[in-house]
Design an enzyme around this catalytic site. Sequence first.
Site, mmCIF file in Angstrom:
data_model
loop_
_atom_site.group_PDB
_atom_site.id
_atom_site.type_symbol
_atom_site.label_atom_id
_atom_site.label_comp_id
_atom_site.label_asym_id
_atom_site.label_seq_id
_atom_site.Cartn_x
_atom_site.Cartn_y
_atom_site.Cartn_z
ATOM 1 N N SER A 80 -9.349 -2.286 17.240
ATOM 2 C CA SER A 80 -10.043 -3.177 17.440
ATOM 3 C C SER A 80 -9.956 -4.301 16.258
ATOM 4 C CB SER A 80 -11.810 -2.714 16.943
ATOM 5 O OG SER A 80 -11.788 -1.592 17.565
ATOM 6 N N GLU A 99 6.041 -1.240 11.525
ATOM 7 C CA GLU A 99 5.421 -1.589 9.977
ATOM 8 C C GLU A 99 3.986 -1.322 9.551
ATOM 9 O OE1 GLU A 99 5.910 -2.826 6.894
ATOM 10 O OE2 GLU A 99 7.226 -4.552 7.841
ATOM 11 N N GLU A 122 -11.190 10.838 3.878
ATOM 12 C CA GLU A 122 -11.631 11.468 5.388
ATOM 13 C C GLU A 122 -12.533 12.493 5.125
ATOM 14 O OE1 GLU A 122 -10.210 10.652 8.352
ATOM 15 O OE2 GLU A 122 -8.626 9.393 7.619
ATOM 16 N N LYS A 179 5.252 9.633 4.876
ATOM 17 C CA LYS A 179 5.692 8.130 4.462
ATOM 18 C C LYS A 179 6.996 8.039 3.873
ATOM 19 C CE LYS A 179 0.866 6.756 4.951
ATOM 20 N NZ LYS A 179 -0.441 6.438 3.769
#
Lengths: 429, 429
Positions: B16, B129, B190, B205
């Site tokens: 969104s 990215e 979360e 990561k």
Amino acid sequence: MREIKIGLLGLGVVGSGVYRLLSENGDFMAQKTGSRLTIKKILVRDLGKPRPVSVPDGTLTTRAEEILEDPEIEIVCELMGGIEPAKSYILSALSAGKHVVTANKAVLAEFGPEVFQAAEAADRGLFFEAAVGGGVPIIKTLRESLSANRIQTITAIVNGTCNYILTRMQESGLSFKEALVEAQKLGFAEADPTLDISGMDSAHKLALLATLSYGSFVPAEKVYVEGIEGLEPLDLAFAKEFGFLTKLLAIAREKEGEVEVRVHPTLVPEGHMLSSVRLAYNAFLLKGDFVGEIMLYGLGAGAEPTASAVVADLLDAARLIISGAKPTSILYRETPLDIKPMPRIVSRYFFRFSAVDRPGVLSKISGILGKHGISIASVIQKGRQIGGSVPIVMLTHEAEESAVRKALSEIDKLDVVTAPTKLLRILED
Amino acid sequence: MREIKIGLLGLGVVGSGVYRLLSENGDFMAQKTGSRLTIKKILVRDLGKPRPVSVPDGTLTTRAEEILEDPEIEIVCELMGGIEPAKSYILSALSAGKHVVTANKAVLAEFGPEVFQAAEAADRGLFFEAAVGGGVPIIKTLRESLSANRIQTITAIVNGTCNYILTRMQESGLSFKEALVEAQKLGFAEADPTLDISGMDSAHKLALLATLSYGSFVPAEKVYVEGIEGLEPLDLAFAKEFGFLTKLLAIAREKEGEVEVRVHPTLVPEGHMLSSVRLAYNAFLLKGDFVGEIMLYGLGAGAEPTASAVVADLLDAARLIISGAKPTSILYRETPLDIKPMPRIVSRYFFRFSAVDRPGVLSKISGILGKHGISIASVIQKGRQIGGSVPIVMLTHEAEESAVRKALSEIDKLDVVTAPTKLLRILED
């Protein structure tokens, strides 16, 4: 393996760094990218001068045509500095169909439109990562990574010399002069430091960053500039008492279609990311409408960091050559940019008044401030005698620069005020 | 104006955000770049679900083929998350000749070689990215801006949830649990925070950043991982007494042909750039052989920063489409990468021993450390009773992890030691 031949203009500190980088990491880069960058010719002024790098016979030349007119050379890398002949060489290289990599902020800040349009007309890439921030990828970040954002503010420490001097004044109480002499001894300041300490170097860099951010040429002379020459350890110490460190900031800010561009000593709250930037480091705090705040930090000068940026540009130019892609435009904005005049900027302020130690002085000063709608946030008056007068230090709430100027000019005429008031601006949140 | 059609997989928070960015800044981007990005179709699970953005009729679909098999769609933008079906869709899109933009670190960290090779075989760009660092351009900086450098170290705060929790524990003395609950309330953690607080998200990561830096796939399971669940405010307070803040760091380091990859709570000296990174921010401190130290800082998560990164990738993909350029390879290294086993890493350490308050305890502990060649840099013993035992806190000089493990296992068996020793590592300079 595609070989791409480069002509280097200049073999000074940065040029030698580039040469060394390509020698040391050339194989590794070729393996990574599939193309090999080779320096074919290097323009120098003096063939016999001793160099920190050893270059094969026949590579050096004193004749620019040997580079600019050599059809084998696809990229010209200008690292001479200064306006001429650098600017003419850049233009000749572009019109000869070569891509150009340059670290020359002076040419770009002063003759940007001419150079950018020449690149556009020749359909050739013009890369200048090394012109601002040394090894910090601020140019690519603005041109590519943030290109989906409207840049709202740039708040940056772009001059390592000034940041070194201010850090030393702040942390060790050195005077401006002592800190400058130390910086010169250590190679962080030039023998003639005027361009740095006057803020002009920062203005050049800010003009370039604003040009990229807003797509319209911002001339360096439109940037409001105050340097760091007038700062006294006393001001830094008072600022610290209020919880601020003093930094020379370059600020660009777009609001309601107008852009502010200014360079001046600024109080930065302790704990703010920019307050941690010490010594000769640079930092760029950017705010975009989607990305929010991001910051880039690193060494803004030096042979090796600058070479890193130059060679990244050479690799980008090589990619452009191999793909035959069209370089992106720099001046894309259709309507002219409005630069907000300095009297209309709004800021919080730090004032240091020098006044005689007599009842009623504070009331006179604050009366004038009140008359001009400037409201005081806090005051320190300690009664220390400095040359027969006491410093009164105030922080204000937000006020317009024009009102501040008027108020200070009235205050400085008071007979109880013994020296011109010192004004510093406070970083907006 | 060249129009480029995009198929979006997923219209959650990030999807969104991307939709909204293209709606709000699309004209501005088109003016800047000369190409217009248009979302043609969006894959969703439930057509009727209310969405934060309003999308033209006929744009949503539940059938992936409508995107993957549409020859007009040139870029597929995968923002579903999770391994399947995301991974299959990415592979199908590549083999159908589409460029792929994804924010899916899990797919890349777990199935990197398969996905990278599929992109290479299809000669299509794979951009990610947004997979690391939200809006911070860390991927482009590693792939392009620093590509002339050998990356010596990466030291990064890559998980905003953990940094938020640690900042709150550090600054307000909250317990781990209290800080976690607060982070959950504010949307920084979360409902099931396991992936974040265990360090696994950071390991994913880091594996990706190490892969890019060294040109060879680093699987996430090769990363040594400790999370922040076991940290107590007491440890953070003691670390602070020694002048350190506690951060969950992801560290990659190349030395003599071996690469260390590890994620663990780490003591960072106050005043170090990484110590200023508070709350949900991320930061990446990189050291290259030419560029020296540079740092990138910003919001590592959130719809808008992530959308900024996704759309920057879409613009890069568009440039690739228009130029017909060959995308750069990710896995370029020819020889396999040696990952240094954790027992052989060298670090300075922080130990918190829990011991009974009795003469001779310190001598027993330090005797065992000495026997294993671990030398003590400083000690705090304050005689505070905590559940019948006193904490003894030590900082060591550099020692090898294997020696430390052996020494602690002996120490923890002493009858005067009442609980397992807490170990934290100190950031190398």
